[in-house]
Design a protein around this motif. Structure first.
Motif, PDB file in Angstrom:
ATOM      1  N   GLU A 111      42.372  42.606 -83.588  1.00 48.54           N
ATOM      2  CA  GLU A 111      42.960  41.626 -84.502  1.00 48.54           C
ATOM      3  C   GLU A 111      44.440  41.876 -84.760  1.00 48.54           C
ATOM      4  O   GLU A 111      45.215  40.933 -84.958  1.00 48.54           O
ATOM      5  CB  GLU A 111      42.195  41.641 -85.834  1.00 48.54           C
ATOM      6  N   GLN A 112      44.858  43.140 -84.730  1.00 44.93           N
ATOM      7  CA  GLN A 112      46.256  43.460 -85.041  1.00 44.93           C
ATOM      8  C   GLN A 112      47.210  43.110 -83.910  1.00 44.93           C
ATOM      9  O   GLN A 112      48.434  43.132 -84.091  1.00 44.93           O
ATOM     10  CB  GLN A 112      46.392  44.954 -85.364  1.00 44.93           C
ATOM     11  N   LEU A 113      46.678  42.804 -82.717  1.00 48.65           N
ATOM     12  CA  LEU A 113      47.506  42.512 -81.563  1.00 48.65           C
ATOM     13  C   LEU A 113      47.515  41.017 -81.264  1.00 48.65           C
ATOM     14  O   LEU A 113      46.522  40.332 -81.496  1.00 48.65           O
ATOM     15  CB  LEU A 113      46.991  43.257 -80.330  1.00 48.65           C
ATOM     16  N   ASN A 114      48.629  40.531 -80.740  1.00 44.01           N
ATOM     17  CA  ASN A 114      48.656  39.130 -80.337  1.00 44.01           C
ATOM     18  C   ASN A 114      47.963  38.972 -78.980  1.00 44.01           C
ATOM     19  O   ASN A 114      47.468  39.937 -78.394  1.00 44.01           O
ATOM     20  CB  ASN A 114      50.087  38.571 -80.338  1.00 44.01           C
ATOM     21  N   MET A 115      47.953  37.752 -78.486  1.00 42.13           N
ATOM     22  CA  MET A 115      47.185  37.462 -77.284  1.00 42.13           C
ATOM     23  C   MET A 115      47.661  38.276 -76.082  1.00 42.13           C
ATOM     24  O   MET A 115      46.866  38.894 -75.363  1.00 42.13           O
ATOM     25  CB  MET A 115      47.258  35.973 -76.971  1.00 42.13           C
ATOM     26  N   ILE A 116      48.957  38.275 -75.833  1.00 38.60           N
ATOM     27  CA  ILE A 116      49.502  38.998 -74.696  1.00 38.60           C
ATOM     28  C   ILE A 116      49.203  40.486 -74.811  1.00 38.60           C
ATOM     29  O   ILE A 116      48.819  41.153 -73.832  1.00 38.60           O
ATOM     30  CB  ILE A 116      51.025  38.766 -74.580  1.00 38.60           C
ATOM     31  N   GLU A 117      49.350  41.032 -76.021  1.00 39.83           N
ATOM     32  CA  GLU A 117      49.102  42.464 -76.222  1.00 39.83           C
ATOM     33  C   GLU A 117      47.633  42.809 -75.988  1.00 39.83           C
ATOM     34  O   GLU A 117      47.327  43.883 -75.442  1.00 39.83           O
ATOM     35  CB  GLU A 117      49.539  42.869 -77.628  1.00 39.83           C
ATOM     36  N   ASN A 118      46.723  41.917 -76.367  1.00 42.92           N
ATOM     37  CA  ASN A 118      45.302  42.149 -76.094  1.00 42.92           C
ATOM     38  C   ASN A 118      45.033  42.199 -74.589  1.00 42.92           C
ATOM     39  O   ASN A 118      44.276  43.041 -74.119  1.00 42.92           O
ATOM     40  CB  ASN A 118      44.454  41.066 -76.750  1.00 42.92           C
ATOM     41  N   ILE A 119      45.653  41.298 -73.844  1.00 43.60           N
ATOM     42  CA  ILE A 119      45.452  41.275 -72.394  1.00 43.60           C
ATOM     43  C   ILE A 119      46.032  42.527 -71.754  1.00 43.60           C
ATOM     44  O   ILE A 119      45.500  43.045 -70.763  1.00 43.60           O
ATOM     45  CB  ILE A 119      46.086  40.008 -71.782  1.00 43.60           C
ATOM     46  N   GLU A 120      47.110  43.050 -72.333  1.00 50.88           N
ATOM     47  CA  GLU A 120      47.794  44.210 -71.760  1.00 50.88           C
ATOM     48  C   GLU A 120      47.044  45.523 -71.975  1.00 50.88           C
ATOM     49  O   GLU A 120      47.303  46.500 -71.257  1.00 50.88           O
ATOM     50  CB  GLU A 120      49.189  44.346 -72.367  1.00 50.88           C
ATOM     51  N   VAL A 121      46.124  45.579 -72.933  1.00 50.38           N
ATOM     52  CA  VAL A 121      45.494  46.855 -73.299  1.00 50.38           C
ATOM     53  C   VAL A 121      44.923  47.611 -72.094  1.00 50.38           C
ATOM     54  O   VAL A 121      45.200  48.808 -71.914  1.00 50.38           O
ATOM     55  CB  VAL A 121      44.415  46.640 -74.382  1.00 50.38           C
ATOM     56  N   PRO A 122      44.111  46.990 -71.221  1.00 45.80           N
ATOM     57  CA  PRO A 122      43.566  47.755 -70.094  1.00 45.80           C
ATOM     58  C   PRO A 122      44.645  48.306 -69.161  1.00 45.80           C
ATOM     59  O   PRO A 122      44.480  49.386 -68.584  1.00 45.80           O
ATOM     60  CB  PRO A 122      42.687  46.731 -69.356  1.00 45.80           C
ATOM     61  N   MET A 123      45.745  47.578 -69.016  1.00 48.18           N
ATOM     62  CA  MET A 123      46.813  48.020 -68.121  1.00 48.18           C
ATOM     63  C   MET A 123      47.549  49.224 -68.687  1.00 48.18           C
ATOM     64  O   MET A 123      48.038  50.084 -67.940  1.00 48.18           O
ATOM     65  CB  MET A 123      47.782  46.864 -67.850  1.00 48.18           C
ATOM     66  N   TYR A 124      47.607  49.316 -70.000  1.00 45.04           N
ATOM     67  CA  TYR A 124      48.245  50.479 -70.639  1.00 45.04           C
ATOM     68  C   TYR A 124      47.550  51.765 -70.214  1.00 45.04           C
ATOM     69  O   TYR A 124      48.197  52.764 -69.884  1.00 45.04           O
ATOM     70  CB  TYR A 124      48.194  50.313 -72.163  1.00 45.04           C
ATOM     71  N   TYR A 125      46.220  51.740 -70.181  1.00 40.83           N
ATOM     72  CA  TYR A 125      45.474  52.947 -69.841  1.00 40.83           C
ATOM     73  C   TYR A 125      45.520  53.264 -68.350  1.00 40.83           C
ATOM     74  O   TYR A 125      45.149  54.364 -67.945  1.00 40.83           O
ATOM     75  CB  TYR A 125      44.018  52.808 -70.297  1.00 40.83           C
ATOM     76  N   GLN A 126      45.960  52.312 -67.533  1.00 44.68           N
ATOM     77  CA  GLN A 126      46.098  52.558 -66.107  1.00 44.68           C
ATOM     78  C   GLN A 126      47.515  52.951 -65.713  1.00 44.68           C
ATOM     79  O   GLN A 126      47.798  53.194 -64.544  1.00 44.68           O
ATOM     80  CB  GLN A 126      45.674  51.306 -65.318  1.00 44.68           C
ATOM     81  N   GLY A 127      48.401  53.027 -66.684  1.00 37.93           N
ATOM     82  CA  GLY A 127      49.745  53.507 -66.409  1.00 37.93           C
ATOM     83  C   GLY A 127      50.678  52.476 -65.796  1.00 37.93           C
ATOM     84  O   GLY A 127      51.708  52.843 -65.222  1.00 37.93           O
ATOM     85  N   LEU A 128      50.358  51.197 -65.895  1.00 41.55           N
ATOM     86  CA  LEU A 128      51.240  50.164 -65.365  1.00 41.55           C
ATOM     87  C   LEU A 128      52.489  50.082 -66.235  1.00 41.55           C
ATOM     88  O   LEU A 128      52.428  50.249 -67.453  1.00 41.55           O
ATOM     89  CB  LEU A 128      50.513  48.820 -65.356  1.00 41.55           C
ATOM     90  N   GLU A 130      55.644  48.750 -68.426  1.00 43.02           N
ATOM     91  CA  GLU A 130      55.675  47.739 -69.486  1.00 43.02           C
ATOM     92  C   GLU A 130      56.050  46.372 -68.943  1.00 43.02           C
ATOM     93  O   GLU A 130      55.461  45.352 -69.314  1.00 43.02           O
ATOM     94  CB  GLU A 130      56.664  48.187 -70.572  1.00 43.02           C
ATOM     95  N   GLN A 131      57.028  46.349 -68.022  1.00 44.84           N
ATOM     96  CA  GLN A 131      57.479  45.075 -67.463  1.00 44.84           C
ATOM     97  C   GLN A 131      56.386  44.450 -66.583  1.00 44.84           C
ATOM     98  O   GLN A 131      56.124  43.238 -66.663  1.00 44.84           O
ATOM     99  CB  GLN A 131      58.755  45.292 -66.633  1.00 44.84           C
ATOM    100  N   ALA A 132      55.750  45.271 -65.769  1.00 42.03           N
ATOM    101  CA  ALA A 132      54.717  44.756 -64.875  1.00 42.03           C
ATOM    102  C   ALA A 132      53.499  44.272 -65.653  1.00 42.03           C
ATOM    103  O   ALA A 132      52.912  43.241 -65.327  1.00 42.03           O
ATOM    104  CB  ALA A 132      54.300  45.834 -63.866  1.00 42.03           C
ATOM    105  N   SER A 133      53.106  45.015 -66.701  1.00 48.25           N
ATOM    106  CA  SER A 133      51.941  44.602 -67.481  1.00 48.25           C
ATOM    107  C   SER A 133      52.220  43.313 -68.248  1.00 48.25           C
ATOM    108  O   SER A 133      51.351  42.441 -68.351  1.00 48.25           O
ATOM    109  CB  SER A 133      51.509  45.714 -68.438  1.00 48.25           C
ATOM    110  N   ALA A 134      53.435  43.161 -68.777  1.00 51.81           N
ATOM    111  CA  ALA A 134      53.784  41.931 -69.491  1.00 51.81           C
ATOM    112  C   ALA A 134      53.781  40.742 -68.537  1.00 51.81           C
ATOM    113  O   ALA A 134      53.295  39.652 -68.873  1.00 51.81           O
ATOM    114  CB  ALA A 134      55.153  42.081 -70.150  1.00 51.81           C
TER     115      ALA A 134
END
Length: 236
Positions: A111-128, A130-134
């Motif tokens: 809930e604390q994250l916007n739509m784009i940030e929610n989609i980005e969560v799995p990519m954060y843990y894979q080390g992608l 910031e620019q590529a994940s966005a």
């Protein structure tokens, strides 16, 4: 991590997923409860498979096994050419993050994250990066028809829109398989139809979909329906 991976080798080399004589039991005091009783299952890359069965048939337990959320008591589970039933907990966590996309009935957005940030969560843990994940997140938001709502938080989206965000999130790391647990269960018929259409489009694009559902309408669109009863496959 690469932004996009070639999954084509599994079409050439056989099934993307194989389960052999899989058994899952739970110890309840002095009693052993056997939930899955020797499941055999093979799914090829690009298949759309529905799993159905009455309550207590073992659907949820099988989904947990396929999603590497739990370990089998015995038997084998091969995913992408690896016997994941033998992996350590940290290795299973890595498989869940990179090779399996999850779509839940209750959306499970943050809930604390916007739509784009929610989609980005799995990519954060894979080390992608910031620019590529966005960039990837925005592409996926457009794919599910929400390119104009990227700054909205879950509370500002309808149920159907939240599920579309959840689908985009499930695709973030280009998984081998996408698992959906009652993906239309919390939606009205109109939004349910929209979600079904997105799943069908993903299937046309070559995605491997495994959907656990009570909805015969969803199962009717699958290439194959696997029906469980008392922990066994009764019909394919």
């Amino acid at each position: 991590m690469q932004e996009f991976r070639d999954r084509g080798e599994f079409k050439r080399n056989g099934p993307i997923l194989e389960i052999k004589q899989l058994v899952k039991s739970y110890q309840l005091g002095a009693v052993e409860l056997q939930v899955l009783r020797g499941i055999n299952l093979s799914i090829n890359a690009g298949e759309y498979v529905a799993i159905m069965g009455p309550s207590g048939s073992g659907k949820s337990t099988l989904l947990n096994m396929i999603g590497c959320l739990d370990r089998p008591t015995s038997g084998e589970y091969w995913l992408g050419g690896r016997d994941v039933s033998l992996l350590r907990d940290d290795e299973l966590s890595s498989i869940r993050g990179s090779d399996i996309g999850f779509i839940f009935q209750s959306f499970n957005l943050i809930e604390q994250l916007n739509m784009i940030e929610n989609i980005e969560v799995p990519m954060y843990y894979q080390g992608l990066s910031e620019q590529a994940s966005a960039r990837r997140a925005r592409q996926l938001a457009m794919m599910v028809g929400l390119g104009d709502r990227v700054t909205h938080r879950p509370s500002e989206l309808s149920g159907g829109e939240q599920q579309r965000v959840a689908i985009a999130r499930a695709l973030a790391n280009d998984p081998l398989i996408v698992l959906a647990d009652e993906p239309t269960g919390n939606l009205d018929s109109e939004n349910g139809t929209e979600i079904l259409n997105i799943l069908l489009e993903l299937h046309k694009q070559g995605r491997t979909l495994i959907v656990v559902t009570h909805d015969e309408g969803i199962a009717d669109h699958a290439e194959r329906t696997i029906r469980l009863l008392d922990g066994r496959v009764r019909q394919q």
